[in-house]
Design an enzyme around this catalytic site. Sequence first.
Site, PDB file in Angstrom:
ATOM      1  N   ARG A  83       0.844  -1.201   0.000  1.00 53.13           N
ATOM      2  CA  ARG A  83       0.000   0.000   0.000  1.00 53.13           C
ATOM      3  C   ARG A  83       0.878   1.250   0.000  1.00 53.13           C
ATOM      4  NH1 ARG A  83      -4.490   0.486   4.572  1.00 53.13           N
ATOM      5  NH2 ARG A  83      -2.692   1.105   5.815  1.00 53.13           N
ATOM      6  N   LYS A 185      -2.485   6.663   1.248  1.00 55.93           N
ATOM      7  CA  LYS A 185      -2.326   7.179   2.617  1.00 55.93           C
ATOM      8  C   LYS A 185      -1.365   8.363   2.621  1.00 55.93           C
ATOM      9  CE  LYS A 185      -2.195   4.945   7.145  1.00 55.93           C
ATOM     10  NZ  LYS A 185      -3.415   5.545   7.670  1.00 55.93           N
ATOM     11  N   GLU A 221     -15.952   6.395   4.710  1.00 48.85           N
ATOM     12  CA  GLU A 221     -15.025   6.091   5.802  1.00 48.85           C
ATOM     13  C   GLU A 221     -15.630   6.479   7.143  1.00 48.85           C
ATOM     14  OE1 GLU A 221     -11.835   4.857   5.595  1.00 48.85           O
ATOM     15  OE2 GLU A 221     -10.950   5.519   3.705  1.00 48.85           O
TER      16      GLU A 221
HETATM   17  N1  PLP Z   1      -9.174   4.511   6.486  1.00 50.13           N
HETATM   18  C1  PLP Z   1      -8.352   5.523   6.798  1.00 50.13           C
HETATM   19  C2  PLP Z   1      -8.646   6.879   6.286  1.00 50.13           C
HETATM   20  C3  PLP Z   1      -7.223   5.269   7.606  1.00 50.13           C
HETATM   21  O1  PLP Z   1      -6.390   6.256   7.949  1.00 50.13           O
HETATM   22  C4  PLP Z   1      -6.975   3.967   8.079  1.00 50.13           C
HETATM   23  C5  PLP Z   1      -5.787   3.673   8.868  1.00 50.13           C
HETATM   24  O2  PLP Z   1      -4.806   3.197   8.388  1.00 50.13           O
HETATM   25  C6  PLP Z   1      -7.873   2.957   7.717  1.00 50.13           C
HETATM   26  C7  PLP Z   1      -8.960   3.262   6.932  1.00 50.13           C
HETATM   27  C8  PLP Z   1      -7.656   1.559   8.174  1.00 50.13           C
HETATM   28  O3  PLP Z   1      -6.656   0.915   7.446  1.00 50.13           O
HETATM   29  P1  PLP Z   1      -5.820  -0.256   8.061  1.00 50.13           P
HETATM   30  O4  PLP Z   1      -6.782  -1.293   8.504  1.00 50.13           O
HETATM   31  O5  PLP Z   1      -4.959  -0.735   6.962  1.00 50.13           O
HETATM   32  O6  PLP Z   1      -5.052   0.316   9.200  1.00 50.13           O
HETATM   33  C1  COI Z   2      -3.863   3.566  11.417  1.00 49.32           C
HETATM   34  O1  COI Z   2      -4.848   2.943  11.811  1.00 49.32           O
HETATM   35  O2  COI Z   2      -2.747   3.046  11.329  1.00 49.32           O
HETATM   36  C2  COI Z   2      -3.967   4.959  11.039  1.00 49.32           C
HETATM   37  O3  COI Z   2      -3.125   5.398  10.316  1.00 49.32           O
HETATM   38  C3  COI Z   2      -5.098   5.737  11.550  1.00 49.32           C
HETATM   39  C4  COI Z   2      -4.724   7.030  12.200  1.00 49.32           C
HETATM   40  C5  COI Z   2      -3.961   6.873  13.463  1.00 49.32           C
HETATM   41  C6  COI Z   2      -4.114   8.005  11.260  1.00 49.32           C
END
Ligand code: PLP
Ligand code: COI
Length: 342
Positions: A83, A185, A221
């Site tokens: 990612r 991200k 989201e």
């Molecule tokens: N959506 C957003 C906007 C986020 O910042 C995050 C955090 O990483 C997620 C979703 C969840 O992603 P993940 O499960 O890969 O941490």
């Molecule tokens: C994560 O869940 O890793 C995120 O990046 C969410 C937030 C702390 C920015």
Amino acid sequence: MSGNVNIDWSNLGFNYIKTDFRYISRWKDGKWDEGGLVEDNMLRISEASTALHYGQQCFEGLKAYRRKDGKVQLFRPDMNAKRMQNSCKRVLMPEVPVDKFIDACKKVVKANARFIPPYGTGGTFYLRPMVIGVGDTIGVKPAQEYIFCVFGIPVGAYFKGGMAPVNMEVAKYDRAAPFGTGAVKVGGNYAGSLYPHEEAAARGFADCVYLDPATHTKIEEAGAANFFGITKEKHFVTPTSPSILPSITKISLLHVAKEYLGMAVEERDVFIDKLDEFSEAGACGTAAVISPIGGIEYNGKLHVFYSETEVGPVTKELYKTLVGIQFGDIDAPAGWVVEVEL
Ligand code: PLP
Ligand code: COI
């Protein structure tokens, strides 16, 4: 460094502390250097760095978990590595090879082993990899130099109370544009979310729910986490859209729901005016883990799913299974967990 650290492991929130070591690698003249651990937590960069002016940067978030046997494992670090490559591509930064990314994470975990919360406390060691454009570039163009850095901190619950329901409100702002950067991200997405979050918090909500930027009719989201709902028929439903960040927790929950809990899963549109199709709902992400959503306020009306105080039974099962896999108590699908040699 050795010795115990004076941390109340069971009461960690989600706050920065300076741990012993972080990893830094620099990109110049078309290649990444070897990289390595440093003690200094300050970055010295040019005032003309593109990361500072034009947001040419991206980051990741993943965790290391202390198992019952004392060993430590990462959860799906290859997914975060890939990612981050997509994020780098979108903002014209050099990609970090997957092996280099995982190696950097392992080095940071090992070097900061005394900061990894003990098994059973609920705490984890959160890793924050990032790539930033640095060097002397003032025009709106990609930097000539980059830094890839990984640091780590011990963390507990992201939302107050952890596995306790929180209420959210629908934001009147967008976090991403239809063909913008929502699926990667990059920091700009988060800068844009600070104000909506502040407004939601001032009204007593834990965070806000973002709708699709094109029609404002569908959930995208749940703050910095993906949304899921459980239908009355016990189907696991989560939205799809090109402006949602593909959450690794969400992708994992789709598998857990289907293969471990025998549920039907659906990735599809979730309309904000059809919330009564769900008997439970939640936010999922690395930091959030699974945060049950008690209710969502939309057009001045709070829609309560299961309860504002109790966690629904399916959400509980999903949580137990996911966290069980992450801490090594439940067998993981092949390749999901990567042990770190301490
Ligand atoms: N959506 C957003 C906007 C986020 O910042 C995050 C955090 O990483 C997620 C979703 C969840 O992603 P993940 O499960 O890969 O941490
Ligand atoms: C994560 O869940 O890793 C995120 O990046 C969410 C937030 C702390 C920015």
